[in-house]
Write an enzyme that holds these catalytic residues in place. Structure first.
Site, PDB file in Angstrom:
ATOM      1  N   ASP A  67     -72.946  81.279  74.763  1.00  0.00           N
ATOM      2  CA  ASP A  67     -74.239  80.600  74.821  1.00  0.00           C
ATOM      3  C   ASP A  67     -75.067  80.844  73.564  1.00  0.00           C
ATOM      4  O   ASP A  67     -74.734  81.693  72.730  1.00  0.00           O
ATOM      5  CB  ASP A  67     -75.011  81.033  76.077  1.00  0.00           C
ATOM      6  CG  ASP A  67     -75.027  82.548  76.284  1.00  0.00           C
ATOM      7  OD1 ASP A  67     -74.662  83.284  75.354  1.00  0.00           O
ATOM      8  OD2 ASP A  67     -75.404  82.974  77.384  1.00  0.00           O
ATOM      9  N   ASP A 136     -79.657  88.740  88.293  1.00  0.00           N
ATOM     10  CA  ASP A 136     -79.677  87.717  89.340  1.00  0.00           C
ATOM     11  C   ASP A 136     -78.286  87.096  89.539  1.00  0.00           C
ATOM     12  O   ASP A 136     -78.142  86.097  90.228  1.00  0.00           O
ATOM     13  CB  ASP A 136     -80.694  86.620  88.986  1.00  0.00           C
ATOM     14  CG  ASP A 136     -80.389  85.946  87.653  1.00  0.00           C
ATOM     15  OD1 ASP A 136     -79.367  86.294  87.008  1.00  0.00           O
ATOM     16  OD2 ASP A 136     -81.151  85.051  87.254  1.00  0.00           O
ATOM     17  N   HIS A 138     -76.358  85.892  87.080  1.00  0.00           N
ATOM     18  CA  HIS A 138     -75.984  84.846  86.113  1.00  0.00           C
ATOM     19  C   HIS A 138     -74.814  85.295  85.234  1.00  0.00           C
ATOM     20  O   HIS A 138     -74.596  86.482  85.005  1.00  0.00           O
ATOM     21  CB  HIS A 138     -77.181  84.363  85.285  1.00  0.00           C
ATOM     22  CG  HIS A 138     -77.732  85.328  84.292  1.00  0.00           C
ATOM     23  ND1 HIS A 138     -79.081  85.518  84.076  1.00  0.00           N
ATOM     24  CD2 HIS A 138     -77.108  86.174  83.425  1.00  0.00           C
ATOM     25  CE1 HIS A 138     -79.252  86.404  83.132  1.00  0.00           C
ATOM     26  NE2 HIS A 138     -78.077  86.821  82.715  1.00  0.00           N
ATOM     27  N   GLU A 143     -77.691  80.132  85.694  1.00  0.00           N
ATOM     28  CA  GLU A 143     -78.612  80.824  86.591  1.00  0.00           C
ATOM     29  C   GLU A 143     -78.326  80.452  88.044  1.00  0.00           C
ATOM     30  O   GLU A 143     -77.607  79.474  88.306  1.00  0.00           O
ATOM     31  CB  GLU A 143     -80.050  80.419  86.223  1.00  0.00           C
ATOM     32  CG  GLU A 143     -80.452  80.751  84.785  1.00  0.00           C
ATOM     33  CD  GLU A 143     -80.754  82.228  84.570  1.00  0.00           C
ATOM     34  OE1 GLU A 143     -80.484  83.052  85.465  1.00  0.00           O
ATOM     35  OE2 GLU A 143     -81.259  82.564  83.479  1.00  0.00           O
TER      36      GLU A 143
END
Ligand code: PGA
Length: 242
Positions: A67, A136, A138, A143
């Site tokens: 990313d 979380d 990810h 996400e």
């Protein structure tokens, strides 16, 4: 799924670096999927050290990063380009044409993302994908709630990610609000996946992701379905599942 428990962060870094090294030794023209974040820092330091000692050769290796922030110039201190070059690429003999990171400076998301997926196909797919895990759940910038069938795409960063990463920027205004990321589908197509997790803050999400339900609400949970997935964590990160 294989689970490897290491003593601590140093041990994790060394053993994860050994797995990447083994991949390069077994297949000198391997395609490695790489990740940024704080967890892989020690691992990259080992690869540099072993290269400098003459034990590793990156001349035929191809790398594909997960990313990049959309809208950050490559040379920005917080860009993932900058992270990868300063921690790894500047110190090894990888060919510049073999390095791939989503182009955060490309304003057109469609162009940036479609070209990335085509490139991954062209190099024959990813042999070994390295991943961290977010608090979380990810993976990359995928996400909670992300569709599992997405390839590389543009995402709006969530409030929790903006809050977690804001410390790296002078102000919230300066921080990019979007990123380009490989999708879950892209990640799942890698032949092998290695996740590294360190520290007690990760213990809860590791349990949820790998001993809970497979759900888009916990993007990493899909890795339970991957045919060659290794979770490597230190004792703190794995304390809820051992
Ligand atoms: P970390 O990030 O390695 O800095 O904990 C992991 C991630 O957010 O993917």
């Amino acid at each position: 799924m294989k689970i490897v428990c290491t003593k601590d962060y140093q041990d994790l870094s060394r053993k994860a670096a050994m797995l990447l090294s083994a991949q390069i030794i077994m297949k000198p023209n391997a395609v490695l999927g790489l990740a940024t974040g704080s967890t892989p820092i020690g691992l990259y330091a080992h690869l540099v050290e072993w290269y400098q000692r003459g034990d590793l050769d990156f001349s035929e290796v191809t790398t594909i990063n997960l990313d990049e922030y959309r809208g950050l110039p490559r040379d920005h201190a917080q860009s993932y380009h900058h992270y990868m070059y300063t921690r790894l690429f500047h110190h090894i003999n990888i060919h510049p044409d073999h390095i791939h990171i989503p182009d955060g400076a490309e304003p057109d998301p469609l162009r940036a993302c479609a070209a990335y997926d085509v490139m991954i196909q062209r190099v024959g797919g990813i042999d070994l994908q390295l991943l961290g895990i977010g608090l979380d759940g990810h993976i990359g910038f995928n996400e909670p709630g992300t569709a599992f069938e997405l390839g590389t795409h543009c995402v709006d960063l969530t409030e929790s990610t903006l809050a977690a990463n804001q410390r790296f920027f002078a102000s919230r205004e300066e921080m990019p609000k979007q990123a380009y990321t490989m999708g879950v589908k892209t990640i799942m197509q890698a032949k092998k996946v290695l996740m590294v997790a360190s520290g007690k803050e990760k213990a809860e999400i590791v349990k949820k992701a790998f001993f809970g339900r497979v759900t888009p609400q916990v993007p990493a949970s899909i890795l339970q379905m991957h045919p060659d997935f290794t979770l490597m964590g230190d004792q703190e990160a794995l304390q809820r599942i051992l």
